[in-house]
Scaffold this motif. Structure first.
Motif, PDB file in Angstrom:
ATOM      1  N   PRO A  28       0.821  -1.206   0.000  1.00 32.81           N
ATOM      2  CA  PRO A  28       0.000   0.000   0.000  1.00 32.81           C
ATOM      3  C   PRO A  28       0.859   1.261   0.000  1.00 32.81           C
ATOM      4  O   PRO A  28       1.938   1.285   0.595  1.00 32.81           O
ATOM      5  CB  PRO A  28      -0.796  -0.115   1.305  1.00 32.81           C
ATOM      6  CG  PRO A  28       0.065  -0.948   2.191  1.00 32.81           C
ATOM      7  CD  PRO A  28       0.743  -1.939   1.286  1.00 32.81           C
ATOM      8  N   CYS A  33      -2.322   3.969   3.243  1.00 32.97           N
ATOM      9  CA  CYS A  33      -2.175   3.648   4.665  1.00 32.97           C
ATOM     10  C   CYS A  33      -2.870   4.689   5.533  1.00 32.97           C
ATOM     11  O   CYS A  33      -3.568   4.347   6.493  1.00 32.97           O
ATOM     12  CB  CYS A  33      -0.699   3.557   5.037  1.00 32.97           C
ATOM     13  SG  CYS A  33       0.164   2.092   4.410  1.00 32.97           S
ATOM     14  N   GLN A  34      -2.675   5.951   5.190  1.00 35.80           N
ATOM     15  CA  GLN A  34      -3.323   7.025   5.952  1.00 35.80           C
ATOM     16  C   GLN A  34      -4.831   6.894   5.898  1.00 35.80           C
ATOM     17  O   GLN A  34      -5.521   7.073   6.912  1.00 35.80           O
ATOM     18  CB  GLN A  34      -2.884   8.384   5.406  1.00 35.80           C
ATOM     19  CG  GLN A  34      -1.425   8.710   5.653  1.00 35.80           C
ATOM     20  CD  GLN A  34      -0.978   9.965   4.934  1.00 35.80           C
ATOM     21  OE1 GLN A  34      -1.800  10.779   4.520  1.00 35.80           O
ATOM     22  NE2 GLN A  34       0.327  10.126   4.767  1.00 35.80           N
ATOM     23  N   ILE A  48      -1.123  -1.065   9.831  1.00 38.88           N
ATOM     24  CA  ILE A  48      -1.559  -1.847   8.671  1.00 38.88           C
ATOM     25  C   ILE A  48      -0.606  -3.026   8.511  1.00 38.88           C
ATOM     26  O   ILE A  48       0.618  -2.860   8.568  1.00 38.88           O
ATOM     27  CB  ILE A  48      -1.563  -0.990   7.382  1.00 38.88           C
ATOM     28  CG1 ILE A  48      -2.613   0.113   7.471  1.00 38.88           C
ATOM     29  CG2 ILE A  48      -1.828  -1.848   6.158  1.00 38.88           C
ATOM     30  CD1 ILE A  48      -2.106   1.427   7.977  1.00 38.88           C
ATOM     31  N   TRP A  66       3.085  -1.488   8.442  1.00 33.12           N
ATOM     32  CA  TRP A  66       3.173  -0.059   8.149  1.00 33.12           C
ATOM     33  C   TRP A  66       2.428   0.737   9.207  1.00 33.12           C
ATOM     34  O   TRP A  66       1.393   0.302   9.725  1.00 33.12           O
ATOM     35  CB  TRP A  66       2.564   0.252   6.779  1.00 33.12           C
ATOM     36  CG  TRP A  66       3.304  -0.328   5.634  1.00 33.12           C
ATOM     37  CD1 TRP A  66       4.369   0.207   4.962  1.00 33.12           C
ATOM     38  CD2 TRP A  66       3.052  -1.597   5.009  1.00 33.12           C
ATOM     39  NE1 TRP A  66       4.778  -0.642   3.964  1.00 33.12           N
ATOM     40  CE2 TRP A  66       3.994  -1.755   3.963  1.00 33.12           C
ATOM     41  CE3 TRP A  66       2.109  -2.615   5.224  1.00 33.12           C
ATOM     42  CZ2 TRP A  66       4.032  -2.884   3.141  1.00 33.12           C
ATOM     43  CZ3 TRP A  66       2.149  -3.737   4.415  1.00 33.12           C
ATOM     44  CH2 TRP A  66       3.090  -3.868   3.390  1.00 33.12           C
ATOM     45  N   GLY A  70       2.318   5.360   6.690  1.00 28.17           N
ATOM     46  CA  GLY A  70       2.925   4.598   5.609  1.00 28.17           C
ATOM     47  C   GLY A  70       4.383   4.258   5.811  1.00 28.17           C
ATOM     48  O   GLY A  70       5.038   3.772   4.893  1.00 28.17           O
TER      49      GLY A  70
END
Length: 300
Positions: A28, A33-34, A48, A66, A70
């Motif tokens: 990702p 991720c955010q 994540i 992550w 990220g």
């Protein structure tokens, strides 16, 4: 057509994750991720996790970690148990005992039940270069002057990721929100650090709060529980088997001796499963979330 990206929302003692099946997908992006970690516009999580094909011959699967921004992370004990539960449900494990590839190495797993998943977390290290921590002193307990009037006694330890353990008299009154960010930004820890505040209740029971890198204070931290227990065991303050009570639940830590691997046992839970659409760039997802609140299909 790109295969839709599936995910599972999971937690281990309240430390929650979005687990992505990346066996047919790339990692990702930081923007995705955010979005996934966002508790209002996304799924919501502390970290994540991504399941991938195994990297070593003995492992049944590999995973990566992550932060919400990220950034890659090297270790997560609660996340490892969730990956183990995910692997078992997916039918990838040949039995209750198997191994996983993580960013910090290979972990042996003993799956008794969702309430008792035992992970071999490797051998803790108190070496300052391994943490790393900048100090001219090579002792287990260091004093840091973070600001005027704030002098802390800290035990640096790594369990695949860096930790600073601070013993307190009352974990509920510990200045977690103030000291955590200060230590993480301190030049004493050039690669930043997870900050744990531990209270000893007895030889076999401690309480812990952890301010994690990239997530802030979480309800539980598996590697932090290992680090705190190992630090206290190394100093003879607790037994080699100890229960760690965190705000999200209890974990069990066992470390037979200083040359052995430390073991973490605790629960892992599935919350729900979902699918992200095949057009899943973060920019398009953000735009569509505004007009299509049910973009994420949730299956109980």
């Amino acid at each position: 057509m790109v295969k839709p990206l599936t995910f599972s929302k999971m937690h281990g003692a309240g430390n929650d994750f979005v687990v992505l099946d990346l066996r047919d997908h790339t990692a990702p992006s930081p923007a995705l991720c955010q979005l996934l970690a966002d508790r209002r516009r996304g799924v919501g999580c502390d970290l994540i996790l991504g399941v991938e094909a195994p990297r070593s011959p003995m492992a049944v699967a590999a995973y990566r970690i992550w932060t919400a921004n990220g950034l890659s992370s090297s270790q997560c004990g609660n996340g490892a148990r969730c990956i183990a539960a995910w692997v078992m449900r997916a039918g990838l494990a040949p039995g209750p005992d198997f191994t996983l590839d993580s960013p910090s190495g290979v972990h042996s797993v003993a799956f008794v039940s969702e309430d008792a998943i035992r992970i071999d977390m490797g051998r803790p290290s108190f070496d300052h270069d391994a943490v790393p921590v900048k100090s001219v002193l090579k002792q287990a307990h260091l004093s840091f002057d973070l600001s005027e009037g704030l002098l802390l006694s800290v035990s640096p330890v790594t369990i695949g990721n860096p930790h600073a353990v601070i013993e307190v008299n009352d974990v509920d009154a510990a200045p977690v929100a103030m000291v955590g960010p200060m230590l993480q930004a301190s030049p004493h820890f050039p690669d930043t650090v997870n900050v744990g505040f531990v209270e000893v209740l007895g030889r076999d029971h401690i309480r812990l709060r952890v301010f994690e890198f990239g997530a802030g204070e979480t309800l539980a931290c598996g590697s932090g529980a290992c680090a705190a227990a190992a630090s206290l065991m190394q100093r003879g303050l607790v037994d080699r088997s100890v229960r760690v009570s965190l705000r999200g639940g209890d974990l069990q830590i066992d470390w037979s001796d200083s040359q052995a691997s430390i073991a973490l046992t605790g629960p892992a839970r599935f919350v729900f499963d979902g699918v992200l659409s095949d057009d899943r760039t973060a920019e398009n997802l953000r735009a569509r979330l505004s007009s299509e609140p049910h973009l994420t299909e949730i299956h109980s």
